[in-house]
Design a protein around this motif. Sequence first.
Motif, PDB file in Angstrom:
ATOM      1  N   GLU A 167       0.852  -1.191   0.000  1.00  0.00           N
ATOM      2  CA  GLU A 167       0.000   0.000   0.000  1.00  0.00           C
ATOM      3  C   GLU A 167       0.882   1.233   0.000  1.00  0.00           C
ATOM      4  N   GLY A 168       0.516   2.196  -0.838  1.00  0.00           N
ATOM      5  CA  GLY A 168       1.261   3.444  -0.868  1.00  0.00           C
ATOM      6  C   GLY A 168       0.929   4.326   0.325  1.00  0.00           C
ATOM      7  N   GLN A 169       1.808   5.262   0.583  1.00  0.00           N
ATOM      8  CA  GLN A 169       1.545   6.248   1.637  1.00  0.00           C
ATOM      9  C   GLN A 169       0.416   7.187   1.202  1.00  0.00           C
ATOM     10  N   ALA A 170      -0.258   7.771   2.190  1.00  0.00           N
ATOM     11  CA  ALA A 170      -1.299   8.751   1.889  1.00  0.00           C
ATOM     12  C   ALA A 170      -0.701   9.853   1.015  1.00  0.00           C
ATOM     13  N   ASP A 171      -1.375  10.157  -0.092  1.00  0.00           N
ATOM     14  CA  ASP A 171      -0.819  11.057  -1.096  1.00  0.00           C
ATOM     15  C   ASP A 171      -1.697  12.294  -1.236  1.00  0.00           C
ATOM     16  N   PRO A 172      -1.177  13.470  -0.914  1.00  0.00           N
ATOM     17  CA  PRO A 172      -2.000  14.687  -1.019  1.00  0.00           C
ATOM     18  C   PRO A 172      -2.479  14.957  -2.435  1.00  0.00           C
ATOM     19  N   ARG A 173      -1.736  14.494  -3.435  1.00  0.00           N
ATOM     20  CA  ARG A 173      -2.150  14.714  -4.831  1.00  0.00           C
ATOM     21  C   ARG A 173      -3.302  13.809  -5.216  1.00  0.00           C
ATOM     22  N   LEU A 174      -3.571  12.793  -4.378  1.00  0.00           N
ATOM     23  CA  LEU A 174      -4.740  11.931  -4.571  1.00  0.00           C
ATOM     24  C   LEU A 174      -5.769  12.214  -3.478  1.00  0.00           C
ATOM     25  N   ASN A 175      -5.777  13.448  -3.009  1.00  0.00           N
ATOM     26  CA  ASN A 175      -6.697  13.870  -1.951  1.00  0.00           C
ATOM     27  C   ASN A 175      -6.565  13.001  -0.701  1.00  0.00           C
ATOM     28  N   GLY A 176      -5.307  12.627  -0.405  1.00  0.00           N
ATOM     29  CA  GLY A 176      -5.017  11.893   0.818  1.00  0.00           C
ATOM     30  C   GLY A 176      -5.233  10.394   0.736  1.00  0.00           C
ATOM     31  N   ARG A 177      -5.566   9.879  -0.435  1.00  0.00           N
ATOM     32  CA  ARG A 177      -5.822   8.440  -0.560  1.00  0.00           C
ATOM     33  C   ARG A 177      -4.511   7.644  -0.555  1.00  0.00           C
ATOM     34  N   ARG A 178      -4.622   6.364  -0.200  1.00  0.00           N
ATOM     35  CA  ARG A 178      -3.506   5.424  -0.244  1.00  0.00           C
ATOM     36  C   ARG A 178      -3.780   4.399  -1.342  1.00  0.00           C
ATOM     37  N   LEU A 179      -2.879   4.282  -2.299  1.00  0.00           N
ATOM     38  CA  LEU A 179      -3.090   3.370  -3.416  1.00  0.00           C
ATOM     39  C   LEU A 179      -2.803   1.929  -3.009  1.00  0.00           C
ATOM     40  N   PRO A 180      -3.747   1.006  -3.233  1.00  0.00           N
ATOM     41  CA  PRO A 180      -3.421  -0.412  -3.096  1.00  0.00           C
ATOM     42  C   PRO A 180      -2.457  -0.825  -4.213  1.00  0.00           C
ATOM     43  N   LEU A 181      -1.355  -1.476  -3.842  1.00  0.00           N
ATOM     44  CA  LEU A 181      -0.312  -1.826  -4.800  1.00  0.00           C
ATOM     45  C   LEU A 181      -0.112  -3.336  -4.791  1.00  0.00           C
ATOM     46  N   SER A 182      -0.891  -4.017  -5.597  1.00  0.00           N
ATOM     47  CA  SER A 182      -0.812  -5.472  -5.644  1.00  0.00           C
ATOM     48  C   SER A 182       0.442  -5.921  -6.368  1.00  0.00           C
ATOM     49  N   MET A 183       0.985  -7.054  -5.940  1.00  0.00           N
ATOM     50  CA  MET A 183       2.152  -7.652  -6.576  1.00  0.00           C
ATOM     51  C   MET A 183       2.115  -9.149  -6.322  1.00  0.00           C
ATOM     52  N   GLY A 184       2.396  -9.933  -7.352  1.00  0.00           N
ATOM     53  CA  GLY A 184       2.278 -11.379  -7.246  1.00  0.00           C
ATOM     54  C   GLY A 184       3.217 -11.993  -6.222  1.00  0.00           C
ATOM     55  N   LYS A 185       2.689 -12.925  -5.426  1.00  0.00           N
ATOM     56  CA  LYS A 185       3.466 -13.658  -4.418  1.00  0.00           C
ATOM     57  C   LYS A 185       3.172 -15.137  -4.604  1.00  0.00           C
ATOM     58  N   GLY A 186       4.168 -15.909  -4.972  1.00  0.00           N
ATOM     59  CA  GLY A 186       3.971 -17.321  -5.276  1.00  0.00           C
ATOM     60  C   GLY A 186       4.668 -17.670  -6.571  1.00  0.00           C
ATOM     61  N   LEU A 187       4.702 -18.945  -6.895  1.00  0.00           N
ATOM     62  CA  LEU A 187       5.379 -19.385  -8.108  1.00  0.00           C
ATOM     63  C   LEU A 187       4.745 -18.747  -9.338  1.00  0.00           C
ATOM     64  N   GLY A 188       5.552 -18.069 -10.106  1.00  0.00           N
ATOM     65  CA  GLY A 188       5.055 -17.316 -11.260  1.00  0.00           C
ATOM     66  C   GLY A 188       4.915 -15.841 -10.986  1.00  0.00           C
ATOM     67  N   GLY A 189       4.878 -15.453  -9.699  1.00  0.00           N
ATOM     68  CA  GLY A 189       4.768 -14.035  -9.361  1.00  0.00           C
ATOM     69  C   GLY A 189       3.580 -13.378 -10.026  1.00  0.00           C
ATOM     70  N   GLY A 190       3.814 -12.197 -10.584  1.00  0.00           N
ATOM     71  CA  GLY A 190       2.737 -11.461 -11.229  1.00  0.00           C
ATOM     72  C   GLY A 190       2.109 -12.211 -12.385  1.00  0.00           C
ATOM     73  N   SER A 191       2.884 -13.068 -13.072  1.00  0.00           N
ATOM     74  CA  SER A 191       2.334 -13.793 -14.217  1.00  0.00           C
ATOM     75  C   SER A 191       1.297 -14.828 -13.812  1.00  0.00           C
ATOM     76  N   SER A 192       1.175 -15.101 -12.503  1.00  0.00           N
ATOM     77  CA  SER A 192       0.163 -16.045 -12.012  1.00  0.00           C
ATOM     78  C   SER A 192      -1.106 -15.351 -11.534  1.00  0.00           C
ATOM     79  N   ILE A 193      -1.096 -14.017 -11.447  1.00  0.00           N
ATOM     80  CA  ILE A 193      -2.303 -13.332 -10.974  1.00  0.00           C
ATOM     81  C   ILE A 193      -2.707 -12.166 -11.866  1.00  0.00           C
ATOM     82  N   ASN A 194      -1.968 -11.889 -12.925  1.00  0.00           N
ATOM     83  CA  ASN A 194      -2.234 -10.683 -13.711  1.00  0.00           C
ATOM     84  C   ASN A 194      -3.319 -10.915 -14.766  1.00  0.00           C
ATOM     85  N   VAL A 195      -3.484  -9.934 -15.634  1.00  0.00           N
ATOM     86  CA  VAL A 195      -4.534  -9.976 -16.655  1.00  0.00           C
ATOM     87  C   VAL A 195      -4.056 -10.709 -17.914  1.00  0.00           C
ATOM     88  N   MET A 196      -2.819 -11.200 -17.874  1.00  0.00           N
ATOM     89  CA  MET A 196      -2.265 -12.053 -18.934  1.00  0.00           C
ATOM     90  C   MET A 196      -1.953 -11.315 -20.220  1.00  0.00           C
TER      91      MET A 196
END
Length: 514
Positions: A68-97
């Motif tokens: 998760e990103g830090q609260a960002d004033p340029r996004l009106n204080g929102r925190r961006l969820p930052l997903s990243m693959g964990k497991g065999l294949g990493g992102g290639s096992s959970i992405n949009v292909m």
Amino acid sequence: MDPRSDHDYDFIVCGAGTSGCVVAARLADESGARVLLIEAGEDYSGPEVTEPAQWPLNLGSARDWAFEGQADPRLNGRRLPLSMGKGLGGGSSINVMVWSRGHRADWEHFAAESGDPAWGYASVLDYYRRIENWQGSPDATRRGSGGPVHVEQPATPQPLAWATLEAAGDLGIPRFDSPNGEMMEGAGGIAVTDLRIKQGKRESVYDAYVRPRLHCPNLTVLTGALVTRVLLVGTRAVGVEVLIAGERRRFHAAAEVVLSMGAVQSPKVLMQSGIGPADELRKHGIAPVVHLPGVGENLQDHLAFGCTWEYQQPQAVAGSGCETTLYWKSDSRLEAPDLLQCQLAFAVPSPPEVAIQPPEHGWTMFAGLARPASRGRLRLSGAGPLDAPIIEPNSLTESEDMAAAHALIELCRALGNSQAFNGLIKREVVPGPREHRAMEQFIRNSAMTYWHLSCTAKMGRDALSVVDHQLRVYGIDGLRVADASIMPRITVGNTMAPCVVIGERAAELVLAGV
């Protein structure tokens, strides 16, 4: 081979994601080399991974680092969820292909920054020709056949895809046979998406590279193992320390250690090993071994905005739901497209701050900034392996990004409200017409990401560079980085395909030095 009884290897590859799987597989092909591939996550082959349309179910699951990103004033204080693959294949096992090779200008930039023409476009085309098993129209110059990576387009695109192609044509955007041929050498265009789907199922990079080699006695795959730091003797990497079920273990590498854990974990482990900005390391009681101020700097990502329409009648979701890809310029003077749009055949919910509910039956243009000017950074919160990294995306810091976001949303609204969709859509739901100031607020409230974190251990020759043109960490012998973190600048489009190239090149460089 049992890692509990034999802790000595020739090569240790940390991270079984998109790049790491390639590195480990290619090193294991050398029969005399003992290779250990270490992964913090686990193996998983349930329907969320294998069934293309179920990819959203992986977000926030055990297969997602869920940063998760830090609260960002340029996004009106929102925190961006930052997903990243964990497991065999990493992102290639959970992405949009989506398979997207990057624009010619990206690879020419890599070559210029590194001072090595082997990173240039002509050389990279050689890698792609060897990598791909392309199922579409033959293109001997730009596409490969017979390689390990199966790439295909939807056999029967849904009506939404055809309407999008027609709408783009009405706006003067040229259509191509594929997003990965001539289209990525010029101003851009639109095409049916290239996907990593084989016989109706996801094919991860682990499936393509490592699984066929599991019988090899010189390859060991260790899961559930969190790399905590690189073991150093002076300024030479000799192995890694790993946390397994709460117990610290050590594995030794006679030749090299390769970090392929992605743009968050690779710089984090470098810093925890004493490699990074000296003042920051001292704050956490870590003795600096090599002062590299660029570790964790230069963070880049594709920021995205969801523009959504309601269907007149429910429509089928085929494959991953992404059947067309568009790259275009917000300004014709740019060297490469700076706008990215992946059409999704289902309605993506906007962040709560947008205050608009998605339609029950709808679709979204997932519109992204392909060449962001803003730069973020990553820092340590503590010296412990379980201390969460501090991620500061610094989204929309630069005025060019806000201008491009306005142009991007204007383009998407023009596409989605085109006559080409008559009979298919009922109405535009998000964002709807807004005057300039209100649209800016929408941009700040709606911004999400493509989950393409990159560039935090960049390749180059300036003061912020972390690795050289051969991906060797400056000041440390026997240690390389091979993943999206080495990109000097994020590539146009999805990052999986460039990460396969990075893995192939890294393995080639390692073996050349043996």
